[in-house]
Design an enzyme around this catalytic site. Structure first.
Site, short mmCIF file in Angstrom:
data_model
loop_
_atom_site.label_atom_id
_atom_site.label_comp_id
_atom_site.label_asym_id
_atom_site.label_seq_id
_atom_site.Cartn_x
_atom_site.Cartn_y
_atom_site.Cartn_z
N HIS A 1 28.35 48.71 -25.38
CA HIS A 1 28.62 48.21 -24.12
C HIS A 1 28.00 46.68 -24.21
O HIS A 1 26.86 46.38 -24.30
CB HIS A 1 27.59 49.01 -23.01
CG HIS A 1 27.58 48.34 -21.91
ND1 HIS A 1 28.38 48.95 -20.70
CD2 HIS A 1 27.29 47.12 -21.19
CE1 HIS A 1 28.24 48.07 -19.86
NE2 HIS A 1 27.68 47.14 -19.85
N HIS B 1 35.94 57.54 -23.69
CA HIS B 1 34.96 57.09 -22.93
C HIS B 1 34.97 57.72 -21.38
O HIS B 1 35.72 56.91 -20.66
CB HIS B 1 35.05 55.53 -22.99
CG HIS B 1 34.00 54.90 -22.40
ND1 HIS B 1 33.44 53.55 -23.06
CD2 HIS B 1 33.10 54.87 -21.03
CE1 HIS B 1 32.58 53.08 -21.95
NE2 HIS B 1 32.47 54.06 -21.07
N HIS C 1 31.71 58.37 -8.57
CA HIS C 1 30.69 58.24 -7.52
C HIS C 1 31.01 58.97 -6.47
O HIS C 1 32.00 59.15 -5.86
CB HIS C 1 30.38 56.76 -7.51
CG HIS C 1 30.16 56.03 -8.60
ND1 HIS C 1 28.78 56.31 -9.36
CD2 HIS C 1 30.38 55.10 -9.25
CE1 HIS C 1 28.61 55.37 -10.19
NE2 HIS C 1 29.42 54.76 -10.18
N HIS D 1 32.57 59.51 -18.24
CA HIS D 1 31.06 59.98 -17.61
C HIS D 1 31.30 61.19 -16.80
O HIS D 1 31.96 61.22 -15.83
CB HIS D 1 30.78 58.89 -16.91
CG HIS D 1 30.52 57.36 -17.54
ND1 HIS D 1 29.46 57.15 -17.97
CD2 HIS D 1 31.35 56.52 -17.68
CE1 HIS D 1 29.75 55.93 -18.63
NE2 HIS D 1 30.54 55.46 -18.29
N ARG E 1 28.74 63.04 -15.67
CA ARG E 1 27.59 63.06 -15.14
C ARG E 1 26.72 64.39 -15.12
O ARG E 1 26.01 64.79 -14.11
CB ARG E 1 27.92 62.99 -13.51
CG ARG E 1 28.87 61.65 -13.18
CD ARG E 1 28.35 60.29 -13.50
NE ARG E 1 29.20 59.15 -13.00
CZ ARG E 1 28.72 58.09 -13.59
NH1 ARG E 1 27.98 57.63 -14.40
NH2 ARG E 1 29.38 57.09 -12.94
N ASN F 1 32.32 47.74 -14.03
CA ASN F 1 31.48 46.92 -15.20
C ASN F 1 32.11 47.08 -16.48
O ASN F 1 31.79 48.15 -16.88
CB ASN F 1 29.93 47.14 -14.98
CG ASN F 1 29.19 46.16 -15.64
OD1 ASN F 1 29.67 44.90 -16.16
ND2 ASN F 1 28.14 46.53 -16.06
N ASP G 1 36.93 55.12 -19.21
CA ASP G 1 35.69 54.71 -18.61
C ASP G 1 35.32 55.38 -17.21
O ASP G 1 34.88 54.93 -16.24
CB ASP G 1 35.36 53.07 -18.34
CG ASP G 1 34.15 52.96 -18.17
OD1 ASP G 1 33.15 53.77 -18.42
OD2 ASP G 1 33.54 51.63 -18.07
N ASP H 1 25.83 53.28 -23.30
CA ASP H 1 26.63 52.61 -22.41
C ASP H 1 26.03 52.62 -20.87
O ASP H 1 25.24 53.41 -20.57
CB ASP H 1 27.85 53.48 -22.38
CG ASP H 1 29.12 53.01 -21.64
OD1 ASP H 1 29.33 51.86 -21.86
OD2 ASP H 1 29.49 53.63 -20.61
#
Length: 425
Positions: free
Chosen positions: A180, A61, A310, A63, A65, A279, A306, A153
Site C-alpha cells: 500500500h 484485493h 462499511h 476486505h 472484515r 484511499n 479493493d 494494506d
C-alpha cells in the site's frame, strides 16, 4: 462436481484459446475442451451459446472484515457478493480485528471459508506484527498456514529498512509482498485528491506526489534486493510511469488498479458524497487516461476491486470523518467490460487482467482452463443490461458510488470446482 458448459466463446489467454468450445468438468476439474463434447448421463449442462466462458475471475484485493468487523461484511456475505460479480476466488486483506499476523488467524479464515464461503478465499497475511510497521511478522508461518501474500494494506510500511528486509525474506520463502504505497506525511489530514475540486469544496487534499514517491521507493527497494514487489491500487499518472520504466529495466514489479480509478474522477466528490471517498482518492481525468493506457500496454497487471464494505453509520457522516472505501465486487466486471466496448482492451487482455495475471502474481493454481485444472469458470453475458440497486447487492454493505448506474455486462453463471454457486436471475 460434474458440469458441461456448451457452445460458449471460450477465452483462455493461459492457453492462447479464443474459440467456440464446450468445457467438460468432472469431479471438480477440467476434463476436456472441444466441440460437440458428450457428457455422462445426468450431467448438468449450461447452454453458453452467445456467452463468454473464461477461467474463473480472481479478485486479489478484497476486505472481508472477518474476523472482528462482521457488522460490515463477513466471509459468507462477501463470498456471495464475489460470486454475484463472477469471481470464483478472492484474496482477503489482513486489516481485520485481530489482524492476520499469525497462523491461528489465517487458519480461522481458511476453515471458516471452507464451511461458509461460496468461492475460494485466500488470506493475505501482515508484513509486520500487528500491522504496526515495527517488526516483521512470521511470514514463513503465514505461508505454511495458507497465506498467498503479505501486506500491511490500509497503510504503508514506513520504515524503508524494514521494507527492504521484508522483500528479501519474502523472496527467500516465495511469498508475494503487496505494498500500500503512500507517503503518510504528504497525505496528512487529506481526505480527497488535491486539486481544483478540493479547493472549491474546502476539503484538505492528498497530492499525487504522496503516491508517486512511495511507489518509487518500493521500486528501488525491489531493484536493490532483486526481489519482486506488487503495488496495490495505483491511481496516478506518475505511478504508472514509474512502474512502466521499472519494468523496462527489469525490475520485478507488478501492480493493480481498481475500476473506480479508470471510471471516476474527483468530480464525483461534489455534493460531499462519502461513497466517493476512498484511499487512494479519486484523481483527475489525466489519471483515468493513464490507468487505461497502463492496462492496455501491460504496465498494469491486474484489475482488483479493493472491495471495502462499511456500515451506513460510518458513511452517513461528515465527509472529513467518513471512512475510506467502497464495495466493488458486483460492479467490477461491467465497469471493466466498458473498456472493451470503448476499444481500449480486447477480451483476451481483460481475462488476463481479471484471472490469469492475479493467479500468477499470487502463485495460485487457478486462472486457466487447462485439462486437469480446477474447474473454476465464469460465464459472462456481455450484453446483459442491469441497474445497480442497493437492495439487490449481495454485500452486507451498500457503500457504492455506482448506485443507480445502468450497467452492461455481467456474470450469468459462476462455477467453483464444477458447482454452480451463482446464476443470474
Amino acid at each position: 462436481m460434474n458440469l458441461l458448459i456448451k457452445g460458449g466463446r471460450v477465452i483462455d489467454p493461459s492457453q492462447g484459446i479464443d474459440a467456440n468450445l464446450d468445457v467438460l468438468i468432472a469431479d471438480g476439474v477440467v476434463l476436456e475442451l472441444g466441440q460437440g463434447l458428450a457428457a455422462p448421463e445426468g450431467t448438468p449442462a449450461i447452454d453458453a451459446g452467445g456467452l463468454i466462458v473464461t477461467p474463473g475471475l480472481i479478485d486479489m484485493h478484497v476486505h472481508l472484515r472477518d474476523p472482528g468487523l462482521e457488522y460490515k461484511e463477513d466471509i459468507a456475505t462477501g463470498s456471495r457478493s464475489a460470486a454475484a460479480g463472477g469471481f470464483t476466488s478472492v484474496a482477503c486483506m489482513p486489516n481485520t480485528s485481530p489482524v492476520i499476523d499469525s497462523k491461528a488467524i489465517a487458519s480461522y479464515i481458511i476453515n471458516k471459508a471452507k464451511s461458509e464461503a461460496l468461492v475460494n478465499v485466500f488470506p493475505i497475511g501482515c508484513i509486520t506484527k500487528g500491522g504496526k510497521g515495527e517488526s516483521l511478522a512470521e511470514m514463513g508461518e503465514l505461508k505454511e498456514a495458507g497465506c498467498v501474500g503479505v501486506s500491511d494494506d490500509g497503510k504503508p510500511v514506513c520504515n524503508s529498512e524494514l521494507m527492504r528486509r521484508a522483500l528479501e525474506y519474502a523472496k527467500g520463502i516465495g511469498i508475494t509482498v503487496i505494498s500500500h504505497s503512500e507517503d503518510l506525511a504528504l497525505v496528512g489530514e487529506g481526505v480527497m485528491n488535491e486539486g481544483f475540486v478540493s479547493t472549491e469544496l474546502g476539503l484538505k487534499g492528498i497530492p499525487w506526489a504522496a503516491e508517486d514517491i512511495a511507489v518509487a521507493r518500493e521500486v528501488y527497494l525491489a531493484e536493490f534486493a532483486g526481489a519482486p514487489v506488487h503495488i496495490a491500487h495505483i491511481s496516478t499518472v506518475g505511478s504508472a510511469r514509474i512502474v512502466r520504466n521499472a519494468k523496462a529495466r527489469g525490475v520485478k514489479v507488478t501492480c493493480e488498479t481498481a475500476p473506480h480509478y479508470f471510471t471516476l474522477t474527483d468530480e464525483a466528490v461534489r455534493g460531499y458524497d462519502t461513497n466517493a471517498k476512498m484511499n487512494p482518492p479519486l484523481r483527475s481525468a489525466a489519471d483515468i487516461e493513464a490507468m487505461k493506457a497502463g492496462l492496455a500496454d501491460g504496465t498494469i497487471d491486474a484489475i482488483a476491486t479493493d472491495h471495502a464494505p462499511h456500515h451506513p453509520d460510518e458513511k452517513d457522516v461528515e465527509f472529513n470523518v467518513a471512512l475510506n472505501g467502497i464495495v466493488g465486487l458486483e460492479t467490477s466486471l461491467p465497469l471493466s467490460l466498458k473498456l472493451v466496448e470503448e476499444g481500449r482492451l480486447d477480451l483476451n487482455q481483460l481475462v488476463s487482467l481479471m484471472s490469469c495475471n492475479p493467479a500468477k502474481i499470487l502463485g495460485l493454481d487457478r486462472g486457466t482452463l487447462k485439462v486437469g485444472a480446477v474447474g473454476d469458470v465464469t460465464v459472462i453475458d456481455p450484453a446483459k443490461e442491469w441497474q445497480v440497486e442497493a437492495a439487490k447487492l449481495e454485500s452486507k454493505s451498500k457503500n457504492s458510488p455506482f448506485l443507480g448506474w445502468k450497467m452492461k455486462g455481467r456474470a450469468v453463471y459462476t462455477v467453483v470446482k464444477g458447482q454452480v454457486v451463482y446464476q443470474a436471475g
